[in-house]
Design a protein around this motif. Structure first.
Motif, PDB file in Angstrom:
ATOM      1  N   LYS A   1       0.853  -1.183   0.000  1.00 25.36           N
ATOM      2  CA  LYS A   1       0.000   0.000   0.000  1.00 25.36           C
ATOM      3  C   LYS A   1       0.886   1.229   0.000  1.00 25.36           C
ATOM      4  N   LEU A   2       0.464   2.229  -0.761  1.00 23.97           N
ATOM      5  CA  LEU A   2       1.177   3.499  -0.792  1.00 23.97           C
ATOM      6  C   LEU A   2       0.213   4.594  -0.389  1.00 23.97           C
ATOM      7  N   ILE A   3       0.575   5.315   0.645  1.00 21.20           N
ATOM      8  CA  ILE A   3      -0.171   6.508   1.023  1.00 21.20           C
ATOM      9  C   ILE A   3       0.617   7.670   0.452  1.00 21.20           C
ATOM     10  N   GLY A   4      -0.014   8.400  -0.453  1.00 16.03           N
ATOM     11  CA  GLY A   4       0.673   9.484  -1.140  1.00 16.03           C
ATOM     12  C   GLY A   4      -0.248  10.638  -1.416  1.00 16.03           C
TER      13      GLY A   4
ATOM     14  N   LYS B   1       4.554  13.117   9.916  1.00 15.91           N
ATOM     15  CA  LYS B   1       3.162  13.359   9.498  1.00 15.91           C
ATOM     16  C   LYS B   1       3.057  13.776   8.037  1.00 15.91           C
ATOM     17  N   LYS B   2       3.820  13.091   7.171  1.00  9.74           N
ATOM     18  CA  LYS B   2       3.797  13.439   5.751  1.00  9.74           C
ATOM     19  C   LYS B   2       3.886  12.187   4.887  1.00  9.74           C
ATOM     20  N   VAL B   3       3.632  12.373   3.615  1.00 12.39           N
ATOM     21  CA  VAL B   3       3.713  11.300   2.633  1.00 12.39           C
ATOM     22  C   VAL B   3       5.054  11.396   1.926  1.00 12.39           C
TER      23      VAL B   3
ATOM     24  N   VAL C   1      -3.953  19.868   3.969  1.00  9.91           N
ATOM     25  CA  VAL C   1      -5.175  20.448   4.541  1.00  9.91           C
ATOM     26  C   VAL C   1      -5.544  19.730   5.836  1.00  9.91           C
ATOM     27  N   VAL C   2      -5.767  18.430   5.725  1.00  6.18           N
ATOM     28  CA  VAL C   2      -6.159  17.619   6.880  1.00  6.18           C
ATOM     29  C   VAL C   2      -5.384  16.307   6.822  1.00  6.18           C
ATOM     30  N   LYS C   3      -4.743  15.974   7.911  1.00  7.29           N
ATOM     31  CA  LYS C   3      -4.006  14.713   7.984  1.00  7.29           C
ATOM     32  C   LYS C   3      -4.956  13.626   8.494  1.00  7.29           C
ATOM     33  N   SER C   4      -5.029  12.539   7.746  1.00  7.26           N
ATOM     34  CA  SER C   4      -5.940  11.457   8.134  1.00  7.26           C
ATOM     35  C   SER C   4      -5.414  10.736   9.374  1.00  7.26           C
ATOM     36  N   PRO C   5      -6.308  10.091  10.109  1.00  8.46           N
ATOM     37  CA  PRO C   5      -5.866   9.288  11.260  1.00  8.46           C
ATOM     38  C   PRO C   5      -4.864   8.202  10.847  1.00  8.46           C
ATOM     39  N   LEU C   6      -5.047   7.624   9.643  1.00 11.31           N
ATOM     40  CA  LEU C   6      -4.119   6.594   9.180  1.00 11.31           C
ATOM     41  C   LEU C   6      -2.721   7.159   8.986  1.00 11.31           C
ATOM     42  N   LEU C   7      -2.603   8.323   8.353  1.00 13.10           N
ATOM     43  CA  LEU C   7      -1.293   8.951   8.158  1.00 13.10           C
ATOM     44  C   LEU C   7      -0.643   9.262   9.503  1.00 13.10           C
ATOM     45  N   LEU C   8      -1.418   9.808  10.434  1.00 14.65           N
ATOM     46  CA  LEU C   8      -0.867  10.140  11.756  1.00 14.65           C
ATOM     47  C   LEU C   8      -0.432   8.896  12.519  1.00 14.65           C
TER      48      LEU C   8
END
Length: 111
Positions: A9-12, A56-58, A42-49
């Protein structure tokens, strides 16, 4: 032998050149993956955090439950895990020069 492509999975973000570079590497290697687009400016998702609580970045790459951060490290992991279509040159000097220029480009993008 390379690990199976299960669980990639890639969160980007479409706007992130760092995410784009990881996407290109996965496509070059022919690795199937799930893509989760993150509007992290804009808004960081709970998954990213949860997955990247420090920066806290992609991009964030998840492979078989292992979380990898920072595009350069992700690229090295991809290149070493899936050995077809190498990203970096085999010659140590050429590989060092490729890393130098990648760092230079990153510094230009971030300035």
């Amino acid at each position: 032998m390379a690990e199976k492509e299960e669980g990639v999975k890639l969160i980007g973000s479409w706007a992130s050149p760092f995410s784009r570079r990881v996407e290109m590497a996965l496509k070059l290697k022919g690795v199937p993956y799930d893509y989760l687009d993150e509007n992290y400016l804009v808004v960081k998702s709970p998954l990213l955090l949860e997955l990247n609580p420090i920066y806290k970045k992609v991009p964030v790459l998840v492979h078989n439950g292992n979380v990898l951060l920072e595009s350069h490290l992700i690229l090295e992991y991809i290149d070493q895990t899936w050995t077809n279509n190498p990203i970096l040159p085999e010659n140590p000097y050429d590989r060092a020069m490729a890393r130098f220029w990648a760092k230079f480009v990153d510094e230009q993008v971030n300035s």
